[in-house]
Design a protein around this motif. Sequence first.
Motif, short mmCIF file in Angstrom:
data_model
loop_
_atom_site.label_atom_id
_atom_site.label_comp_id
_atom_site.label_asym_id
_atom_site.label_seq_id
_atom_site.Cartn_x
_atom_site.Cartn_y
_atom_site.Cartn_z
N PHE A 39 32.66 25.60 14.64
CA PHE A 39 32.26 26.04 15.97
C PHE A 39 32.01 24.87 16.92
N VAL A 40 31.67 23.71 16.40
CA VAL A 40 31.33 22.57 17.25
C VAL A 40 32.55 21.72 17.56
N LYS A 59 29.42 28.15 9.28
CA LYS A 59 29.97 28.01 10.63
C LYS A 59 30.35 26.59 10.98
N TYR A 60 29.77 25.62 10.27
CA TYR A 60 29.95 24.22 10.62
C TYR A 60 30.59 23.47 9.47
N ARG A 64 26.63 16.83 10.38
CA ARG A 64 26.68 16.26 11.72
C ARG A 64 26.94 17.36 12.77
N CYS A 65 27.91 18.22 12.49
CA CYS A 65 28.21 19.31 13.42
C CYS A 65 27.05 20.29 13.50
N ILE A 71 23.58 20.77 21.21
CA ILE A 71 24.19 19.99 22.28
C ILE A 71 25.48 20.65 22.73
N SER A 72 26.29 21.13 21.80
CA SER A 72 27.55 21.76 22.17
C SER A 72 27.33 23.08 22.88
N SER A 73 26.28 23.83 22.53
CA SER A 73 26.00 25.09 23.20
C SER A 73 25.55 24.86 24.64
N LEU A 74 24.90 23.73 24.91
CA LEU A 74 24.50 23.42 26.27
C LEU A 74 25.68 23.00 27.13
#
Length: 77
Positions: A39-40, A59-60, A64-65, A71-74
Amino acid sequence: MLTCLLLCLILWSKRATSSVGRDALSVKNKRDLPSKLCFVCGRPFSWRKKWQRCWQDVKYCSKRCRSLRSISSLTKQ
């Protein structure tokens, strides 16, 4: 000596063919393993034995992801 060897062979063959604690997934080639997209980072990652009980929830692709998920959701908003 021969009986001990036969007994060991029988026990080993039963252990090798038993499916206790294994997933129903029978794969002969690593290419045949199921995969998902992270997802990231969006990279594909393959099934791992440590994920056999929770593959639906994974999901990851890495720790690290997972740590970068907030951060990626923002940035996606």
